[in-house]
Write a protein that holds these residues in place. Structure first.
Motif, PDB file in Angstrom:
ATOM      1  N   GLY A  94      -7.047  22.878  31.705  1.00  0.00           N
ATOM      2  CA  GLY A  94      -8.150  22.013  31.616  1.00  0.00           C
ATOM      3  C   GLY A  94      -8.114  21.068  30.313  1.00  0.00           C
ATOM      4  O   GLY A  94      -9.029  20.643  29.925  1.00  0.00           O
ATOM      5  N   LEU A  95      -7.128  21.531  29.549  1.00  0.00           N
ATOM      6  CA  LEU A  95      -6.818  20.467  28.313  1.00  0.00           C
ATOM      7  C   LEU A  95      -5.957  19.180  28.657  1.00  0.00           C
ATOM      8  O   LEU A  95      -5.511  19.083  29.724  1.00  0.00           O
ATOM      9  CB  LEU A  95      -6.129  21.343  27.409  1.00  0.00           C
ATOM     10  N   ASN A  96      -5.740  18.491  27.635  1.00  0.00           N
ATOM     11  CA  ASN A  96      -5.245  17.159  27.674  1.00  0.00           C
ATOM     12  C   ASN A  96      -3.692  17.550  27.950  1.00  0.00           C
ATOM     13  O   ASN A  96      -2.853  17.572  27.409  1.00  0.00           O
ATOM     14  CB  ASN A  96      -5.322  16.316  26.318  1.00  0.00           C
ATOM     15  N   GLY A  97      -3.520  16.821  29.411  1.00  0.00           N
ATOM     16  CA  GLY A  97      -2.255  16.791  29.927  1.00  0.00           C
ATOM     17  C   GLY A  97      -1.535  15.485  29.889  1.00  0.00           C
ATOM     18  O   GLY A  97      -0.346  15.492  30.198  1.00  0.00           O
ATOM     19  N   GLN A  98      -2.164  14.621  29.019  1.00  0.00           N
ATOM     20  CA  GLN A  98      -1.386  13.182  28.709  1.00  0.00           C
ATOM     21  C   GLN A  98      -0.889  13.022  27.430  1.00  0.00           C
ATOM     22  O   GLN A  98      -0.095  12.387  27.233  1.00  0.00           O
ATOM     23  CB  GLN A  98      -2.756  12.116  28.931  1.00  0.00           C
ATOM     24  N   ASN A  99      -1.236  14.135  26.366  1.00  0.00           N
ATOM     25  CA  ASN A  99      -0.661  14.123  25.218  1.00  0.00           C
ATOM     26  C   ASN A  99      -0.475  15.696  24.709  1.00  0.00           C
ATOM     27  O   ASN A  99      -1.444  16.128  24.553  1.00  0.00           O
ATOM     28  CB  ASN A  99      -1.536  13.452  24.253  1.00  0.00           C
ATOM     29  N   ARG A 140     -11.176  24.683  22.073  1.00  0.00           N
ATOM     30  CA  ARG A 140     -10.941  25.456  23.516  1.00  0.00           C
ATOM     31  C   ARG A 140      -9.540  25.966  23.431  1.00  0.00           C
ATOM     32  O   ARG A 140      -8.633  25.493  22.906  1.00  0.00           O
ATOM     33  CB  ARG A 140     -11.092  24.390  24.922  1.00  0.00           C
ATOM     34  N   LEU A 141      -9.498  27.342  24.178  1.00  0.00           N
ATOM     35  CA  LEU A 141      -8.311  27.957  23.922  1.00  0.00           C
ATOM     36  C   LEU A 141      -7.996  28.457  25.199  1.00  0.00           C
ATOM     37  O   LEU A 141      -8.833  29.151  25.977  1.00  0.00           O
ATOM     38  CB  LEU A 141      -8.371  29.240  23.243  1.00  0.00           C
ATOM     39  N   ALA A 142      -6.908  28.292  25.833  1.00  0.00           N
ATOM     40  CA  ALA A 142      -6.474  28.633  27.375  1.00  0.00           C
ATOM     41  C   ALA A 142      -5.178  29.589  27.074  1.00  0.00           C
ATOM     42  O   ALA A 142      -4.207  29.348  26.211  1.00  0.00           O
ATOM     43  CB  ALA A 142      -6.014  27.467  28.007  1.00  0.00           C
ATOM     44  N   VAL A 143      -5.269  30.432  27.700  1.00  0.00           N
ATOM     45  CA  VAL A 143      -4.087  31.418  27.901  1.00  0.00           C
ATOM     46  C   VAL A 143      -3.561  31.712  29.525  1.00  0.00           C
ATOM     47  O   VAL A 143      -4.697  32.057  30.322  1.00  0.00           O
ATOM     48  CB  VAL A 143      -4.453  32.809  27.332  1.00  0.00           C
ATOM     49  N   ALA A 144      -2.460  31.535  29.710  1.00  0.00           N
ATOM     50  CA  ALA A 144      -1.832  31.779  30.966  1.00  0.00           C
ATOM     51  C   ALA A 144      -0.773  32.799  30.942  1.00  0.00           C
ATOM     52  O   ALA A 144       0.285  32.613  30.396  1.00  0.00           O
ATOM     53  CB  ALA A 144      -1.366  30.212  31.534  1.00  0.00           C
ATOM     54  N   VAL A 193      -5.248  33.119  34.347  1.00  0.00           N
ATOM     55  CA  VAL A 193      -5.376  31.909  33.583  1.00  0.00           C
ATOM     56  C   VAL A 193      -6.778  31.810  33.186  1.00  0.00           C
ATOM     57  O   VAL A 193      -7.636  31.974  34.028  1.00  0.00           O
ATOM     58  CB  VAL A 193      -4.883  30.556  34.250  1.00  0.00           C
ATOM     59  N   ARG A 194      -6.857  31.730  31.788  1.00  0.00           N
ATOM     60  CA  ARG A 194      -8.598  31.808  31.224  1.00  0.00           C
ATOM     61  C   ARG A 194      -8.557  30.706  30.391  1.00  0.00           C
ATOM     62  O   ARG A 194      -7.684  30.587  29.602  1.00  0.00           O
ATOM     63  CB  ARG A 194      -9.076  33.023  30.895  1.00  0.00           C
ATOM     64  N   SER A 195      -9.759  29.883  30.408  1.00  0.00           N
ATOM     65  CA  SER A 195      -9.874  28.443  29.630  1.00  0.00           C
ATOM     66  C   SER A 195     -11.152  28.610  29.128  1.00  0.00           C
ATOM     67  O   SER A 195     -11.963  28.337  29.942  1.00  0.00           O
ATOM     68  CB  SER A 195      -9.374  27.490  30.161  1.00  0.00           C
ATOM     69  N   MET A 196     -11.330  28.712  27.856  1.00  0.00           N
ATOM     70  CA  MET A 196     -12.899  28.528  27.481  1.00  0.00           C
ATOM     71  C   MET A 196     -12.896  28.310  25.717  1.00  0.00           C
ATOM     72  O   MET A 196     -11.826  28.459  24.993  1.00  0.00           O
ATOM     73  CB  MET A 196     -13.652  29.876  27.741  1.00  0.00           C
ATOM     74  N   PRO A 197     -13.996  28.027  25.176  1.00  0.00           N
ATOM     75  CA  PRO A 197     -14.216  27.885  23.630  1.00  0.00           C
ATOM     76  C   PRO A 197     -13.949  29.073  23.204  1.00  0.00           C
ATOM     77  O   PRO A 197     -14.114  30.342  23.549  1.00  0.00           O
ATOM     78  CB  PRO A 197     -15.680  27.459  23.503  1.00  0.00           C
ATOM     79  N   ALA A 198     -13.371  28.987  21.875  1.00  0.00           N
ATOM     80  CA  ALA A 198     -13.222  30.195  20.958  1.00  0.00           C
ATOM     81  C   ALA A 198     -14.356  31.229  20.889  1.00  0.00           C
ATOM     82  O   ALA A 198     -14.253  32.400  20.844  1.00  0.00           O
ATOM     83  CB  ALA A 198     -12.723  29.677  19.534  1.00  0.00           C
ATOM     84  N   ARG A 199     -15.738  30.572  20.925  1.00  0.00           N
ATOM     85  CA  ARG A 199     -16.851  31.285  20.524  1.00  0.00           C
ATOM     86  C   ARG A 199     -17.041  32.394  21.791  1.00  0.00           C
ATOM     87  O   ARG A 199     -17.398  33.407  21.589  1.00  0.00           O
ATOM     88  CB  ARG A 199     -18.050  30.607  20.405  1.00  0.00           C
ATOM     89  N   GLN A 200     -16.536  31.805  22.988  1.00  0.00           N
ATOM     90  CA  GLN A 200     -16.523  32.559  24.147  1.00  0.00           C
ATOM     91  C   GLN A 200     -15.480  33.852  24.073  1.00  0.00           C
ATOM     92  O   GLN A 200     -15.632  35.047  24.558  1.00  0.00           O
ATOM     93  CB  GLN A 200     -16.659  31.884  25.480  1.00  0.00           C
ATOM     94  N   TRP A 201     -14.365  33.494  23.731  1.00  0.00           N
ATOM     95  CA  TRP A 201     -13.459  34.470  23.579  1.00  0.00           C
ATOM     96  C   TRP A 201     -13.728  35.431  22.613  1.00  0.00           C
ATOM     97  O   TRP A 201     -13.528  36.645  22.709  1.00  0.00           O
ATOM     98  CB  TRP A 201     -12.076  33.753  23.248  1.00  0.00           C
ATOM     99  N   ARG A 202     -14.363  35.117  21.463  1.00  0.00           N
ATOM    100  CA  ARG A 202     -14.785  35.893  20.275  1.00  0.00           C
ATOM    101  C   ARG A 202     -15.700  37.036  20.906  1.00  0.00           C
ATOM    102  O   ARG A 202     -15.846  38.186  20.781  1.00  0.00           O
ATOM    103  CB  ARG A 202     -15.164  35.110  19.297  1.00  0.00           C
ATOM    104  N   PHE A 251      -0.100  29.944  25.385  1.00  0.00           N
ATOM    105  CA  PHE A 251      -1.463  29.704  24.789  1.00  0.00           C
ATOM    106  C   PHE A 251      -1.504  28.287  24.640  1.00  0.00           C
ATOM    107  O   PHE A 251      -0.253  27.475  24.139  1.00  0.00           O
ATOM    108  CB  PHE A 251      -1.179  30.540  23.228  1.00  0.00           C
ATOM    109  N   ALA A 252      -2.606  27.621  24.697  1.00  0.00           N
ATOM    110  CA  ALA A 252      -2.754  26.169  24.435  1.00  0.00           C
ATOM    111  C   ALA A 252      -4.050  26.124  23.706  1.00  0.00           C
ATOM    112  O   ALA A 252      -5.296  26.680  24.234  1.00  0.00           O
ATOM    113  CB  ALA A 252      -2.756  25.688  25.966  1.00  0.00           C
ATOM    114  N   LEU A 253      -4.290  24.991  22.824  1.00  0.00           N
ATOM    115  CA  LEU A 253      -5.585  24.937  22.249  1.00  0.00           C
ATOM    116  C   LEU A 253      -5.624  23.670  22.179  1.00  0.00           C
ATOM    117  O   LEU A 253      -4.623  22.480  22.030  1.00  0.00           O
ATOM    118  CB  LEU A 253      -5.723  25.697  21.009  1.00  0.00           C
ATOM    119  N   GLY A 254      -7.171  23.159  22.180  1.00  0.00           N
ATOM    120  CA  GLY A 254      -7.354  21.530  22.102  1.00  0.00           C
ATOM    121  C   GLY A 254      -8.829  21.330  22.427  1.00  0.00           C
ATOM    122  O   GLY A 254      -9.569  22.226  22.077  1.00  0.00           O
ATOM    123  N   SER A 255      -9.229  20.260  22.437  1.00  0.00           N
ATOM    124  CA  SER A 255     -10.752  19.893  22.734  1.00  0.00           C
ATOM    125  C   SER A 255     -10.856  19.387  24.097  1.00  0.00           C
ATOM    126  O   SER A 255     -10.260  19.480  25.083  1.00  0.00           O
ATOM    127  CB  SER A 255     -10.806  18.746  21.767  1.00  0.00           C
TER     128      SER A 255
END
Length: 266
Positions: free
Chosen positions: A158-163, A220-224, A234-243, A262-266
């Protein structure tokens, strides 16, 4: 009269399943197209990250499609250790691996397969030196279809796949790792560029805990994990939810014990 030049072989980039070192496996023909399996079955000359894993892969190929040459008669040459362990595409001006000698069979007319332990060779794995050498020698380079963990994880994040950028492994030491996490987060939030990285599976839990604690709450942090295996996550959510999730169930971090991106972004 001069004899015509002998046709040269090609360099085939052969992807492999993402289950290397895992306890569970998916059927080979469930993760690789039949055309890729057939192309691998026709080869008898390989340049490999690891000869043992290559032979294991060829045995799986043989279960789907008969090999042109028996496994024990295949020519398998491992990449030089400096490419295998330290990477073979250093910064401009740095010493680089000269892999042209490994392509001698192709100059004699034989197709050569390049293979890594898992996924696509030369992407998050060694092999770029051999591909570069093939181009320098005027050989045809043919990438075959198959799983690439980075692309699968990015698509599912769900993160930016264009850049996006791949950053390899983060430092192991705590302070250096924290500084790297902060630098990657700052870059991702400033530019919108998704940052992808990996870790050795048994250290996934420690990295996940560090990311959850050190990233800004809204990043946002995603882990696949275990992609293309029988039980992928595969799980993708803001860091506060991971914490929050890891605080409630710390043992959940250990559940991410398969090869992961691991993937991080906005």
């Amino acid at each position: 009269m001069t004899a015509p030049a002998k046709p040269t072989g090609r360099l085939l980039l052969v992807p492999t399943p993402l289950d290397h070192g895992c306890d569970s496996f998916s059927p080979l023909d469930a993760v690789l197209p039949l055309a890729t399996i057939q192309a691998a079955a026709a080869l008898d000359c390989w340049v490999s990250e690891n000869a043992k894993s290559t032979r294991a892969f060829l045995k799986r190929v043989a279960d789907v499609c008969p090999l042109t040459t028996p496994v024990q008669e295949q020519q398998i040459t491992e990449l030089p250790r400096e490419a295998h362990k330290k990477g073979d595409h250093g910064a401009a001006g740095a010493a680089r691996v000269d892999a042209r000698a490994l392509l001698a069979p192709a100059l004699q007319g034989r197709d050569v397969g390049l293979i890594s332990e898992a996924g696509m060779p030369a992407i998050a794995d060694p092999g770029s030196s051999l591909v570069r050498a093939a181009h320098e020698l005027g050989l045809t380079v043919v990438p075959l279809s198959g799983p690439v963990s980075l692309m699968l994880a990015l698509a599912a994040s769900g993160l930016n796949g264009q850049n996006f950028a791949f950053d390899g492994y983060l430092p192991r030491e705590g302070t250096a790792r924290q500084q790297r996490i902060q630098a990657l987060e700052k870059l991702a939030l400033r530019t919108g560029q998704t940052q992808l990285f990996i870790e050795t599976p048994y250290r996934n839990a420690a990295l996940l805990q560090a990311l959850a604690q050190q990233l800004q709450p809204g990043t946002r942090l995603a882990v696949a994990s275990g992609l293309t295996l029988p039980a992928p996550q595969v799980r993708s959510m803001p860091a506060r939810q991971w914490r929050d999730a890891l605080a409630k169930a710390p043992a959940d971090a250990a559940a991410w014990d398969q090869p992961a991106v691991f993937a991080l972004g906005s």
